[in-house]
Design an enzyme around this catalytic site. Sequence first.
Site, PDB file in Angstrom:
ATOM      1  N   LYS A  72       0.824  -1.151  -0.131  1.00 13.53           N
ATOM      2  CA  LYS A  72      -0.067  -0.014  -0.035  1.00 13.53           C
ATOM      3  C   LYS A  72       0.735   1.325  -0.051  1.00 13.53           C
ATOM      4  O   LYS A  72       0.371   2.475  -0.671  1.00 13.53           O
ATOM      5  CB  LYS A  72      -0.938   0.014   1.225  1.00 13.53           C
ATOM      6  CG  LYS A  72      -2.131  -0.942   1.127  1.00 13.53           C
ATOM      7  CD  LYS A  72      -3.025  -0.940   2.498  1.00 13.53           C
ATOM      8  CE  LYS A  72      -3.633  -2.181   2.140  1.00 13.53           C
ATOM      9  NZ  LYS A  72      -4.527  -2.300   3.381  1.00 13.53           N
ATOM     10  N   ALA A 134       0.492   0.364  12.970  1.00 16.17           N
ATOM     11  CA  ALA A 134       0.800   1.749  12.250  1.00 16.17           C
ATOM     12  C   ALA A 134       1.220   1.657  10.909  1.00 16.17           C
ATOM     13  O   ALA A 134       1.767   2.544  10.281  1.00 16.17           O
ATOM     14  CB  ALA A 134       2.006   2.751  13.129  1.00 16.17           C
ATOM     15  N   PRO A 160       7.740   1.242  17.938  1.00 17.13           N
ATOM     16  CA  PRO A 160       6.855   2.452  18.531  1.00 17.13           C
ATOM     17  C   PRO A 160       7.353   3.602  17.733  1.00 17.13           C
ATOM     18  O   PRO A 160       6.305   4.674  17.528  1.00 17.13           O
ATOM     19  CB  PRO A 160       7.687   2.657  19.658  1.00 17.13           C
ATOM     20  CG  PRO A 160       8.214   1.232  20.101  1.00 17.13           C
ATOM     21  CD  PRO A 160       8.737   0.522  18.605  1.00 17.13           C
TER      22      PRO A 160
HETATM   23  N1  LIG Z   1     -10.195  -6.706   6.338  1.00 14.64           N
HETATM   24  C1  LIG Z   1      -9.652  -6.048   5.332  1.00 14.64           C
HETATM   25  O1  LIG Z   1     -10.583  -5.378   4.665  1.00 14.64           O
HETATM   26  C2  LIG Z   1      -8.316  -5.594   5.334  1.00 14.64           C
HETATM   27  C3  LIG Z   1      -7.787  -4.389   4.482  1.00 14.64           C
HETATM   28  C4  LIG Z   1      -6.609  -4.129   4.500  1.00 14.64           C
HETATM   29  C5  LIG Z   1      -5.722  -4.936   5.362  1.00 14.64           C
HETATM   30  N2  LIG Z   1      -6.108  -5.923   5.913  1.00 14.64           N
HETATM   31  C6  LIG Z   1      -5.261  -6.755   6.759  1.00 14.64           C
HETATM   32  O2  LIG Z   1      -4.526  -5.687   7.796  1.00 14.64           O
HETATM   33  C7  LIG Z   1      -3.146  -6.582   7.833  1.00 14.64           C
HETATM   34  C8  LIG Z   1      -2.155  -5.267   7.828  1.00 14.64           C
HETATM   35  O3  LIG Z   1      -2.123  -4.849   6.260  1.00 14.64           O
HETATM   36  P1  LIG Z   1      -1.201  -3.440   6.137  1.00 14.64           P
HETATM   37  O4  LIG Z   1      -1.594  -3.069   4.889  1.00 14.64           O
HETATM   38  O5  LIG Z   1      -1.534  -2.582   7.393  1.00 14.64           O
HETATM   39  O6  LIG Z   1       0.283  -3.939   6.149  1.00 14.64           O
HETATM   40  P2  LIG Z   1       1.566  -2.960   6.467  1.00 14.64           P
HETATM   41  O7  LIG Z   1       1.572  -1.673   6.117  1.00 14.64           O
HETATM   42  O8  LIG Z   1       2.914  -4.196   6.128  1.00 14.64           O
HETATM   43  O9  LIG Z   1       1.788  -2.901   8.258  1.00 14.64           O
HETATM   44  C9  LIG Z   1       1.859  -4.183   9.189  1.00 14.64           C
HETATM   45  C10 LIG Z   1       1.509  -3.656  10.490  1.00 14.64           C
HETATM   46  O10 LIG Z   1       1.752  -5.235  11.317  1.00 14.64           O
HETATM   47  C11 LIG Z   1       2.843  -4.847  12.120  1.00 14.64           C
HETATM   48  N3  LIG Z   1       3.274  -6.202  12.223  1.00 14.64           N
HETATM   49  C12 LIG Z   1       3.688  -7.049  11.195  1.00 14.64           C
HETATM   50  N4  LIG Z   1       4.348  -8.224  11.645  1.00 14.64           N
HETATM   51  C13 LIG Z   1       4.181  -8.175  13.152  1.00 14.64           C
HETATM   52  C14 LIG Z   1       5.001  -8.936  14.160  1.00 14.64           C
HETATM   53  N5  LIG Z   1       5.401  -9.977  13.814  1.00 14.64           N
HETATM   54  N6  LIG Z   1       4.697  -8.411  15.383  1.00 14.64           N
HETATM   55  C15 LIG Z   1       4.079  -6.985  15.676  1.00 14.64           C
HETATM   56  N7  LIG Z   1       3.773  -6.398  14.594  1.00 14.64           N
HETATM   57  C16 LIG Z   1       3.989  -6.957  13.528  1.00 14.64           C
HETATM   58  C17 LIG Z   1       3.594  -3.973  11.559  1.00 14.64           C
HETATM   59  O11 LIG Z   1       4.366  -3.452  12.532  1.00 14.64           O
HETATM   60  P3  LIG Z   1       5.776  -2.672  12.139  1.00 14.64           P
HETATM   61  O12 LIG Z   1       5.637  -1.109  11.749  1.00 14.64           O
HETATM   62  O13 LIG Z   1       6.684  -2.734  13.211  1.00 14.64           O
HETATM   63  O14 LIG Z   1       6.510  -3.384  10.936  1.00 14.64           O
HETATM   64  C18 LIG Z   1       2.552  -2.856  11.087  1.00 14.64           C
HETATM   65  O15 LIG Z   1       2.111  -2.031  12.121  1.00 14.64           O
HETATM   66  C19 LIG Z   1      -2.884  -7.646   6.851  1.00 14.64           C
HETATM   67  O16 LIG Z   1      -3.126  -8.612   7.553  1.00 14.64           O
HETATM   68  C20 LIG Z   1      -4.108  -7.181   5.819  1.00 14.64           C
HETATM   69  O17 LIG Z   1      -4.323  -8.415   4.989  1.00 14.64           O
HETATM   70  C21 LIG Z   1      -7.454  -6.365   6.073  1.00 14.64           C
END
Ligand SMILES: NC(=O)c1ccc[n+]([C@@H]2O[C@H](COP(=O)([O-])OP(=O)(O)OC[C@H]3O[C@@H](n4cnc5c(N)ncnc54)[C@H](OP(=O)(O)O)[C@@H]3O)[C@@H](O)[C@H]2O)c1
Length: 266
Positions: A72, A134, A160
């Site tokens: 994204k 975040a 953080p």
């Molecule tokens: N339901 C829906 O319609 C919908 C829509 C969009 C997304 N999603 C889901 O939302 C999730 C996140 O997507 P995103 O686009 O926000 O991804 P992203 O931009 O890559 O962000 C990932 C987030 O998860 C944290 N994270 C990842 N691995 C971690 C771990 N091992 N321990 C602790 N924190 C961790 C990251 O922390 P750091 O900053 O420390 O890396 C960051 O805050 C995905 O599972 C996606 O499938 C669902």
Amino acid sequence: MPISGKTRVVVHLTYPAKHLRTPEFFNPLLERLGYDGVLVPWEVSPANLATAWQGLRGIENLAGVIVTVPHKLEVATLCDELKGTALLLKVCNVAKRLADGRFTGRMFDGDGFVAGLKKQGHDLGRKRVLLLGAGGAATGIAHALLAEDIQELVISNRTPAKAEALALELRLMFPGKRVNAGPADASGFDVVINGTALGLNARDPLPLPVETLAAGTIVGEVVMNPDITPLLTAAAERGCIIHKGAHMITGQVDLLAEFLFSQAGV
Ligand SMILES: NC(=O)c1ccc[n+]([C@@H]2O[C@H](COP(=O)([O-])OP(=O)(O)OC[C@H]3O[C@@H](n4cnc5c(N)ncnc54)[C@H](OP(=O)(O)O)[C@@H]3O)[C@@H](O)[C@H]2O)c1
């Protein structure tokens, strides 16, 4: 509607693709709305994203692209213009291909999450909300939450500094709203939202210590697969009200379809 030479294609850019559930909601919706279109998953690694994107510019029957983890932030930089929340936050989850091969990016994740909560009958008025994460999804949700009449938002993230930077940005954007970075501790919050990717893989740890969750707290998810994540299972066992990740997509598919297929949707 059967796929024909007139069908317009939407590509779902993601990596990996095995968890993807959007097509199961989006394709029946296009049918219901009478749009001749189809959504197909494209599994593209971050290393190949820019090359794939360049190719998409030349696909003339492409209506656009839906974007999810981990693309994204990068897609927002590849778009030729951003509008609305995407422009403010430099994150996008959908991009419409214009006739000349340029892309306009938008961000509907946050609006979709809040619409999903409301559709399920949850009221956000004066609520204290803890948001875990975040990244792209959490950033959009934080923005949409602050457009509601919530009392306080606390953002907690593994890194953080990212939560602190997001909270600072949001305080500037929403003067007068209480928004801070903080620990992953649900004590005293009315609503807790997992906006991280944790829960997608069976071996993932829980995104917060569940013993801090009190009965009656609304616990929401962004992770859609599994349908009931280990966090939601643990929250239900503690008497919380659970809100599935799938509601985020059902809350926003209408917005995505209208943006990609209607003439007025640019
Ligand atoms: N339901 C829906 O319609 C919908 C829509 C969009 C997304 N999603 C889901 O939302 C999730 C996140 O997507 P995103 O686009 O926000 O991804 P992203 O931009 O890559 O962000 C990932 C987030 O998860 C944290 N994270 C990842 N691995 C971690 C771990 N091992 N321990 C602790 N924190 C961790 C990251 O922390 P750091 O900053 O420390 O890396 C960051 O805050 C995905 O599972 C996606 O499938 C669902």
